[in-house]
Design a protein around this motif. Structure first.
Motif, PDB file in Angstrom:
ATOM      1  N   CYS A   1       0.932  -1.086  -0.039  1.00 22.70           N
ATOM      2  CA  CYS A   1      -0.163  -0.163  -0.099  1.00 22.70           C
ATOM      3  C   CYS A   1       0.848   1.099  -0.031  1.00 22.70           C
ATOM      4  CB  CYS A   1      -0.819   0.081   1.080  1.00 22.70           C
ATOM      5  SG  CYS A   1      -0.295  -0.060   2.805  1.00 22.70           S
ATOM      6  N   HIS A   2       2.021   1.176   0.456  1.00 21.51           N
ATOM      7  CA  HIS A   2       2.889   2.497   0.493  1.00 21.51           C
ATOM      8  C   HIS A   2       4.459   2.238   0.213  1.00 21.51           C
ATOM      9  CE1 HIS A   2       4.994   1.429   4.162  1.00 21.51           C
ATOM     10  NE2 HIS A   2       4.120   1.196   4.640  1.00 21.51           N
TER      11      HIS A   2
ATOM     12  N   SER B   1      -3.938  -1.752  -0.483  1.00 21.93           N
ATOM     13  CA  SER B   1      -3.972  -0.425  -1.144  1.00 21.93           C
ATOM     14  C   SER B   1      -5.165   0.432  -0.246  1.00 21.93           C
ATOM     15  CB  SER B   1      -4.403  -0.442  -2.634  1.00 21.93           C
ATOM     16  OG  SER B   1      -5.487  -0.847  -2.767  1.00 21.93           O
TER      17      SER B   1
ATOM     18  N   PRO C   1      -7.500   3.776  -1.713  1.00 23.46           N
ATOM     19  CA  PRO C   1      -7.477   4.743  -3.123  1.00 23.46           C
ATOM     20  C   PRO C   1      -6.923   6.195  -2.781  1.00 23.46           C
ATOM     21  CG  PRO C   1      -9.686   4.646  -1.983  1.00 23.46           C
ATOM     22  CD  PRO C   1      -8.634   3.792  -1.167  1.00 23.46           C
ATOM     23  N   PHE C   2      -6.893   6.876  -4.106  1.00 25.43           N
ATOM     24  CA  PHE C   2      -6.385   8.319  -3.922  1.00 25.43           C
ATOM     25  C   PHE C   2      -7.543   9.221  -4.406  1.00 25.43           C
ATOM     26  CE2 PHE C   2      -4.973   9.238  -8.333  1.00 25.43           C
ATOM     27  CZ  PHE C   2      -5.098   8.063  -9.194  1.00 25.43           C
TER      28      PHE C   2
ATOM     29  N   PRO D   1      -8.264  11.960  -6.795  1.00 23.96           N
ATOM     30  CA  PRO D   1      -7.516  12.393  -8.284  1.00 23.96           C
ATOM     31  C   PRO D   1      -7.303  13.857  -8.228  1.00 23.96           C
ATOM     32  CG  PRO D   1      -9.888  11.681  -8.695  1.00 23.96           C
ATOM     33  CD  PRO D   1      -9.552  11.446  -7.233  1.00 23.96           C
TER      34      PRO D   1
ATOM     35  N   THR E   1      -6.355  15.894  -5.541  1.00 22.79           N
ATOM     36  CA  THR E   1      -5.372  16.324  -4.774  1.00 22.79           C
ATOM     37  C   THR E   1      -4.210  15.340  -4.799  1.00 22.79           C
ATOM     38  OG1 THR E   1      -6.290  15.065  -2.817  1.00 22.79           O
ATOM     39  CG2 THR E   1      -7.012  17.294  -2.781  1.00 22.79           C
ATOM     40  N   GLU E   2      -4.447  14.032  -5.329  1.00 16.77           N
ATOM     41  CA  GLU E   2      -3.527  13.216  -5.403  1.00 16.77           C
ATOM     42  C   GLU E   2      -3.060  12.694  -4.041  1.00 16.77           C
ATOM     43  OE1 GLU E   2      -0.212  13.824  -7.898  1.00 16.77           O
ATOM     44  OE2 GLU E   2      -1.630  13.370  -9.793  1.00 16.77           O
ATOM     45  N   LYS E   3      -3.792  12.960  -3.140  1.00 17.42           N
ATOM     46  CA  LYS E   3      -3.693  12.460  -1.653  1.00 17.42           C
ATOM     47  C   LYS E   3      -4.273  11.164  -1.643  1.00 17.42           C
ATOM     48  CE  LYS E   3      -1.809  15.618   1.449  1.00 17.42           C
ATOM     49  NZ  LYS E   3      -1.110  15.614   2.303  1.00 17.42           N
ATOM     50  N   VAL E   4      -3.564  10.243  -0.712  1.00 18.12           N
ATOM     51  CA  VAL E   4      -4.372   8.883  -0.347  1.00 18.12           C
ATOM     52  C   VAL E   4      -5.487   9.082   0.210  1.00 18.12           C
ATOM     53  CG1 VAL E   4      -2.836   8.498   1.695  1.00 18.12           C
ATOM     54  CG2 VAL E   4      -3.791   6.524   0.516  1.00 18.12           C
ATOM     55  N   MET E   5      -6.468   8.237   0.560  1.00 22.93           N
ATOM     56  CA  MET E   5      -7.694   8.358   1.107  1.00 22.93           C
ATOM     57  C   MET E   5      -7.632   7.097   2.088  1.00 22.93           C
ATOM     58  SD  MET E   5     -10.012   9.106  -2.354  1.00 22.93           S
ATOM     59  CE  MET E   5     -11.414  10.063  -1.723  1.00 22.93           C
ATOM     60  N   LEU E   6      -7.298   7.549   3.400  1.00 22.47           N
ATOM     61  CA  LEU E   6      -7.188   6.215   4.218  1.00 22.47           C
ATOM     62  C   LEU E   6      -8.201   6.141   5.203  1.00 22.47           C
ATOM     63  CD1 LEU E   6      -3.262   7.145   5.149  1.00 22.47           C
ATOM     64  CD2 LEU E   6      -4.298   5.099   3.993  1.00 22.47           C
TER      65      LEU E   6
ATOM     66  N   ALA F   1     -13.799   8.143   1.105  1.00 20.90           N
ATOM     67  CA  ALA F   1     -13.644   7.409  -0.219  1.00 20.90           C
ATOM     68  C   ALA F   1     -14.958   6.706  -0.847  1.00 20.90           C
ATOM     69  CB  ALA F   1     -12.588   6.438  -0.269  1.00 20.90           C
TER      70      ALA F   1
ATOM     71  N   CYS G   1      -8.381   2.334  -7.896  1.00 22.11           N
ATOM     72  CA  CYS G   1      -7.284   3.105  -7.735  1.00 22.11           C
ATOM     73  C   CYS G   1      -7.641   4.283  -7.161  1.00 22.11           C
ATOM     74  CB  CYS G   1      -6.442   2.869  -8.979  1.00 22.11           C
ATOM     75  SG  CYS G   1      -6.915   3.931 -10.132  1.00 22.11           S
TER      76      CYS G   1
ATOM     77  N   SER H   1     -10.733   7.478  -5.780  1.00 19.95           N
ATOM     78  CA  SER H   1     -11.973   8.055  -5.483  1.00 19.95           C
ATOM     79  C   SER H   1     -13.113   7.254  -4.640  1.00 19.95           C
ATOM     80  CB  SER H   1     -12.787   8.376  -6.815  1.00 19.95           C
ATOM     81  OG  SER H   1     -11.881   9.319  -7.634  1.00 19.95           O
TER      82      SER H   1
ATOM     83  N   PHE I   1       1.342   4.715  -1.980  1.00 17.09           N
ATOM     84  CA  PHE I   1       1.449   6.295  -1.498  1.00 17.09           C
ATOM     85  C   PHE I   1       2.639   6.225  -0.732  1.00 17.09           C
ATOM     86  CE2 PHE I   1       0.382   5.913   2.826  1.00 17.09           C
ATOM     87  CZ  PHE I   1      -0.179   4.806   3.182  1.00 17.09           C
TER      88      PHE I   1
ATOM     89  N   GLU J   1       1.799  11.445   1.962  1.00 13.90           N
ATOM     90  CA  GLU J   1       0.576  10.835   1.986  1.00 13.90           C
ATOM     91  C   GLU J   1      -0.121  11.253   0.373  1.00 13.90           C
ATOM     92  OE1 GLU J   1      -2.423  11.677   4.843  1.00 13.90           O
ATOM     93  OE2 GLU J   1      -1.595  10.394   6.152  1.00 13.90           O
TER      94      GLU J   1
END
Lengths: 157, 157
Positions: A46-47, A132, A134-135, A137, A139-144, A149, B46, B48, B135, B140
């Motif tokens: 995931c990272h 994983s 998702p991010f 799109p 901000t391109e930040k991961v959504m933890l 999400a 991947c 949203s 990520f 992040e």
């Protein structure tokens, strides 16, 4: 055993492998995690890394990550689905991982997991793990945070 | 067919499903993608959304995404691995997806994919698709450039 009983036993064995893997995560115990991994395991983490191509590389990755945490991690999973046929099994689930960093701050991460198992010599071992989040799109930040999400397809509470 | 020939035929059939899925992505053709999806498909996207629980929800997701692009997308995959036993198949690969946004800017995304297939009535269909990018835990931010996501375990060039 008839077909259904055999399948139920295989599902239970795969579910037990996942539980061992989670126990290893909770205790930051790479040895325990390795006990359910095939040598040719390929992981999509995931990272930090795009792909790891062996259990040895996965072990190095885990051992590099664990010092960033202190104490046990919490790892609870839900929506577990296991499919099995012959010597091939797949388990997917979503999990909530809670870790404390070395400064004592708590981090909660919701992750999605797909794990593939192969039975060799009567023993089920993970040959692939994909974890994983998702991010976003924009901000391109991961959504933890799982809730952040879900769009219009969010399941009813 | 003997066991090896049967397995080779199943691997080829699953590989063809993945190619149809990629063709659908390239042409932004949800119908073509749906042609290889089981109704109870569950996806981990991947971006949203955290989880989609049906082919219908996946179709709505695709149709919401496609207007953000113009023209055909490029989708090339490598490191393809297919495992099959009985009526269960798994395909994993890494892919390079290149899309042009509505302002004409090109975006390249390296993604990892794990797709699970089930044969029903003689036809292989996707029951699970997991696409993601890793990520960076420090920022992040999603790592869509494969090279940026390799640490010390980067394969030799």
């Amino acid at each position: 055993m008839d077909g259904d009983a055999k399948r139920a036993a295989d599902v239970a064995a795969i579910r037990a492998c996942v539980e061992t893997w989670l126990e290893g995560c909770r205790r930051r115990d790479a040895e325990r995690i390795m006990s359910v991994c095939a040598p040719d395991l390929a992981t999509f983490e995931c990272h930090s890394v795009f792909r790891l191509d062996s259990a040895a590389a996965y072990r190095r990755f885990l051992e590099a990550c664990f010092p960033y945490m202190q104490g046990d991690m919490e790892a609870e999973i839900e929506d577990v689905d296991v499919a099995v046929d012959g010597d091939l099994g797949v388990c997917r689930y979503v999990g909530r991982f809670t870790a404390r960093d070395t400064e004592g701050q708590t981090h909660v991460s919701w992750l999605r997991a797909t794990m593939v198992f192969r039975r060799t010599g009567g023993k089920w071992l993970a040959v692939h793990a994909h974890l994983s989040a998702p991010f976003d799109p924009m901000t391109e930040k991961v959504m933890l945070n799982r809730e952040s999400a879900f769009g219009s397809d969010a399941p009813a509470a």
